[in-house]
Design an enzyme around this catalytic site. Structure first.
Site, PDB file in Angstrom:
ATOM      1  N   CYS A 167      23.255 -37.683  26.865  1.00 33.30           N
ATOM      2  CA  CYS A 167      22.041 -38.169  26.203  1.00 33.30           C
ATOM      3  C   CYS A 167      21.525 -37.065  25.281  1.00 33.30           C
ATOM      4  CB  CYS A 167      20.983 -38.615  27.211  1.00 33.30           C
ATOM      5  SG  CYS A 167      20.574 -37.412  28.488  1.00 33.30           S
ATOM      6  N   ALA A 223      27.154 -39.622  38.900  1.00 30.08           N
ATOM      7  CA  ALA A 223      26.457 -40.897  39.040  1.00 30.08           C
ATOM      8  C   ALA A 223      24.943 -40.763  39.057  1.00 30.08           C
ATOM      9  CB  ALA A 223      26.927 -41.605  40.309  1.00 30.08           C
ATOM     10  N   GLY A 240      22.219 -45.555  37.693  1.00 31.19           N
ATOM     11  CA  GLY A 240      21.970 -46.548  36.652  1.00 31.19           C
ATOM     12  C   GLY A 240      23.240 -47.112  36.044  1.00 31.19           C
TER      13      GLY A 240
END
Length: 433
Positions: free
Chosen positions: A359, A240, A244
């Site tokens: 990402c 987590a 976000g």
């Protein structure tokens, strides 16, 4: 400060980053602490020069025909700040704090020289060893795709639908020319800064303090949306961090069901408590890293794994990271991703879904990790996420994401050039019921 002092400061900070291998944010903070006479506009302009120089230092060096820091900073001042070479030279005339810059002819030639004759990695502004990896996942347009990771990023916000709606937030942020994001139905965008400007500090706005919105890249918003959580579900956000995506999931679930927010790093998790309170999230239980999660095993409708990764998709915001990344660091991340996938899979109930997010745009961290996971954990299959993207997200014509074939299913990859977001990879796996 005059322009000459700002250029010299940028060179000094870049030298510090190179010499001490420091993150850019820390180097800028320390410089500001030791140069308190510099005003907020000075610090902002210097920061822009430093970030722009780091984003495009290879292509700037090629076009300036020099990799000296003074040449790179001059290139950033000319191109990113929109200064004419002659105007730049004139502005520095008689400034005792100005650095020595390349001669006028070289700076003038910089404007007309491109990277068409340079190796792909130069035009892409990435290290040489990453070039074949980028080409493998991005295809024939890989140089342009990679180069877009060196653009200045926008400021993206996610509307908290527990407390507000997009029209209300857009009206509140009207002074900043905020617009609706093209893909996220709850996204708002403030355009990238220009020249020596700076983004507004939206966190001092009344709307932020009331919990109407959060700062979150549109790509991160889409990753949370593609998790397809619904009211009443049991969800585990296994990595987590600061929360976000947890907040986004809570809003999507309309504050019903239960979200378990976990992270192995207590420091990363610390900001989540204040964020949950401000956002009005009541269906989130935060788990300390020492908590025993055994009671959740085999019970979760959705387990979201926002895996630790190299962050190659965030280079617009963290351009220094691409020059520090090494093959050894990549290998370490791959091992961490395998471990976290194996651990998180324990909590997915039969018929539930495991959502893997990074990402990063590197195939090793994305498709290959899923393909390596499947033989280790029988009973999981990759879903067709491209269909979900078309249903939940896409607006308008044209392909806005890379469709990545994975073991009979389809994952998605978002990029700045194709999607207008940071770089993200999302794959969903269904456990047999």
């Amino acid at each position: 400060m005059r322009l000459g002092g700002r250029l010299s400061a940028a060179i000094e900070i870049l030298s510090d980053i190179e010499t001490r291998h420091r993150p850019v944010a820390q180097a800028l903070k320390d410089w500001g602490t030791s140069h308190r006479f510099a005003g907020s506009k000075d610090r902002s302009a210097i920061g822009n020069l430093v970030y722009d120089a780091l984003r495009r230092k290879r292509s700037y060096a090629h076009r300036m025909e020099s990799d000296e820091l003074n040449a790179i900073v001059a290139a950033a001042a000319i191109e990113a700040m929109g200064l004419d070479p002659q105007a730049l030279a004139d502005a520095l005339e008689g400034d005792k704090f100005a650095p020595e810059l390349p001669d006028a002819a070289r700076m003038a030639a910089f404007l007309h020289k491109d990277v068409s004759d340079a190796p792909g990695a130069v035009g892409a502004d990435i290290p040489d060893w990453l070039a074949p990896k980028f080409e493998a996942v991005l295809g024939e347009n890989w140089v342009a795709e990679a180069a877009a990771l060196s653009d200045r990023p926008p400021l993206d916000l996610r509307v908290n639908t527990l407390k507000s709606d997009r029209e209300k937030v857009l009206e509140a942020l009207k002074p900043f020319d905020a617009t609706a994001c093209e893909l996220s139905p709850v996204g708002i965008r403030i355009a990238p800064i220009e020249a020596d400007g700076r983004h507004p500090n939206v966190q001092i706005e009344a709307g932020f303090q009331k919990g109407w919105f959060e700062v979150q890249d549109e790509g991160s918003q889409l990753a949370a949306l593609l998790a397809s959580t619904a009211p009443g579900m049991q969800v585990l956000d296994y990595c987590a961090g600061a929360g976000g995506k947890t907040l986004a999931l809570s809003a999507a679930m309309e504050n019903s069901g239960q979200i378990h927010a976990h992270d192995s790093d207590r420091q990363r998790l610390a900001p989540i408590y204040d964020r949950l309170k401000r956002a009005g999230c009541r269906n989130v239980q935060v788990h300390d890293p020492r908590d025993d999660l055994a009671g959740l095993e085999g019970a979760m409708d959705v387990v979201l794994v926002d895996a630790p990764c190299t962050g190659t998709g965030t280079w617009r915001r963290r351009p220094d990271a691409k020059w520090r990344l090494s093959e050894g660091a990549l290998e370490k991340r791959l091992a961490e991703q395998d471990a976290v996938l194996d651990e998180a899979a324990r909590y997915v109930k039969p018929g539930g879904r495991l959502v893997y997010v990074t990402c990063s745009i590197l195939g090793e961290e994305n498709r290959e990790r899923i393909e390596a996971f499947l033989p280790r954990r029988a009973g999981f299959g990759v879903e067709n996420l491209a269909a979900s993207f078309e249903t939940l997200v896409r607006q308008g014509e044209g392909t806005r994401a890379f469709h990545v074939p994975v073991a009979g299913g389809t994952a998605l990859m978002l990029t700045p050039l194709t999607s207008g977001t940071d770089g993200f990879f999302v794959s969903t796996l269904r456990r047999a019921g």
